[in-house]
Design an enzyme around this catalytic site. Structure first.
Site, PDB file in Angstrom:
ATOM      1  CG  HIS A   1      -0.736   6.125   4.886  1.00 44.77           C
ATOM      2  ND1 HIS A   1      -2.115   6.134   4.922  1.00 44.77           N
ATOM      3  CD2 HIS A   1      -0.322   6.987   5.841  1.00 44.77           C
ATOM      4  CE1 HIS A   1      -2.512   6.960   5.874  1.00 44.77           C
ATOM      5  NE2 HIS A   1      -1.447   7.495   6.448  1.00 44.77           N
TER       6      HIS A   1
ATOM      7  CB  SER B   1       4.877   5.222   4.331  1.00 42.79           C
ATOM      8  OG  SER B   1       5.299   6.228   5.218  1.00 42.79           O
TER       9      SER B   1
ATOM     10  CG  ASN C   1      -1.872   1.135   1.274  1.00 44.03           C
ATOM     11  OD1 ASN C   1      -2.411   1.534   0.239  1.00 44.03           O
ATOM     12  ND2 ASN C   1      -2.124   1.686   2.457  1.00 44.03           N
TER      13      ASN C   1
ATOM     14  CG  ASP D   1      -2.963   3.450   7.214  1.00 42.32           C
ATOM     15  OD1 ASP D   1      -2.982   2.900   6.102  1.00 42.32           O
ATOM     16  OD2 ASP D   1      -3.730   4.360   7.546  1.00 42.32           O
TER      17      ASP D   1
HETATM   18  C1  GRF Z   1      -2.996   8.766  -2.530  1.00 43.31           C
HETATM   19  O1  GRF Z   1      -2.664   9.969  -1.890  1.00 43.31           O
HETATM   20  C2  GRF Z   1      -2.657   7.593  -1.648  1.00 43.31           C
HETATM   21  O2  GRF Z   1      -1.572   7.817  -0.813  1.00 43.31           O
HETATM   22  C3  GRF Z   1      -3.896   7.441  -0.806  1.00 43.31           C
HETATM   23  O3  GRF Z   1      -4.956   7.768  -1.672  1.00 43.31           O
HETATM   24  C4  GRF Z   1      -4.501   8.636  -2.707  1.00 43.31           C
HETATM   25  C5  GRF Z   1      -4.868   8.001  -4.016  1.00 43.31           C
HETATM   26  O4  GRF Z   1      -4.689   8.818  -5.119  1.00 43.31           O
HETATM   27  N1  GRF Z   1      -3.931   6.108  -0.242  1.00 43.31           N
HETATM   28  P1  GRF Z   1      -4.766   8.194  -6.591  1.00 43.31           P
HETATM   29  O5  GRF Z   1      -6.140   7.509  -6.731  1.00 43.31           O
HETATM   30  O6  GRF Z   1      -3.648   7.237  -6.773  1.00 43.31           O
HETATM   31  O7  GRF Z   1      -4.680   9.360  -7.522  1.00 43.31           O
END
Ligand code: GRF
Length: 197
Positions: free
Chosen positions: A116, A143, A114, A152
């Site tokens: 984050h 991260s 993932n 997370d």
């Molecule tokens: C990103 O900021 C990611 O870190 C978070 O959700 C957002 C997704 O953006 N988990 P995208 O759909 O990849 O444009």
């Protein structure tokens, strides 16, 4: 490290814009020797731009609407089944806005990654960029981590720092954060796959 040249089958789970998905697609497409094959993109929402991005690159898409399932377990089971049908080996979450059940995560140990938008373990959960901005810290970041049942919380495998300047607004910080994610995620994902056991 003793792997043959067969590519690793990855599915990317999304819920929205898909800019991280795009960054991963771009990295994979630009190198014929890339170790990953993006087999499918799965969204829990229909009509999100991430699905368009996948279609533009002829990547198979699945929509698994979470509202169609009576429980989180049933939804996760449907996702699991889809992944098995596609013979997926690793899962990338890229803006996937559902919390996965412990049962699901335990079926994919060490195989879900993932992104984050904070320097974990700081600012877990939703609105992490806003949390950092409002906390008045002078740096935050993003991260990449392995997913474990606790949200997370899994082992961090890569981070990038993003400075928060006096002149930053939540919007400019968000923009910088996304840029950092788009650089970091493909890079760490590739290394993780190359160094897998
Ligand atoms: C990103 O900021 C990611 O870190 C978070 O959700 C957002 C997704 O953006 N988990 P995208 O759909 O990849 O444009």
């Amino acid at each position: 490290m003793t792997h043959n040249t067969e590519k690793v089958k990855v599915s990317i789970l999304v819920s929205g814009n898909g800019s991280n998905l795009q960054a991963i697609i771009d990295a994979v497409k630009k190198d014929a020797a890339h170790p990953i094959d993006i087999i499918s993109v799965i969204s829990n929402k229909p009509d999100v731009y991430a699905l368009e991005r996948a279609k533009n690159h002829n990547i198979k898409t699945h929509v698994v609407p979470h509202g169609d399932y009576e429980s989180r377990e049933a939804f996760d089971q449907a996702i699991h089944q889809t992944l098995l049908e596609d013979k997926i080996e690793y899962i990338c979450l890229a803006g996937f806005m559902r919390i996965l059940t412990e049962g699901f995560v335990n079926k994919w140990p060490g195989r879900i990654i993932n992104v984050h938008p904070s320097l974990l373990p700081e600012f877990k959960g939703a609105n992490a960029i806003k949390q950092a901005f409002e906390a008045g810290v002078n740096e935050t970041g993003c991260s990449i981590h392995v997913v474990t049942p606790e949200m997370d919380d899994g082992p961090v495998i890569g981070q990038a720092i993003v400075k928060i300047e006096e002149s930053d607004t939540l919007e400019t910080l968000t923009e910088k954060m996304h840029k950092a994610e788009h650089q970091l995620y493909p890079q760490i994902l590739r290394r993780f796959i190359e160094e897998r056991d």
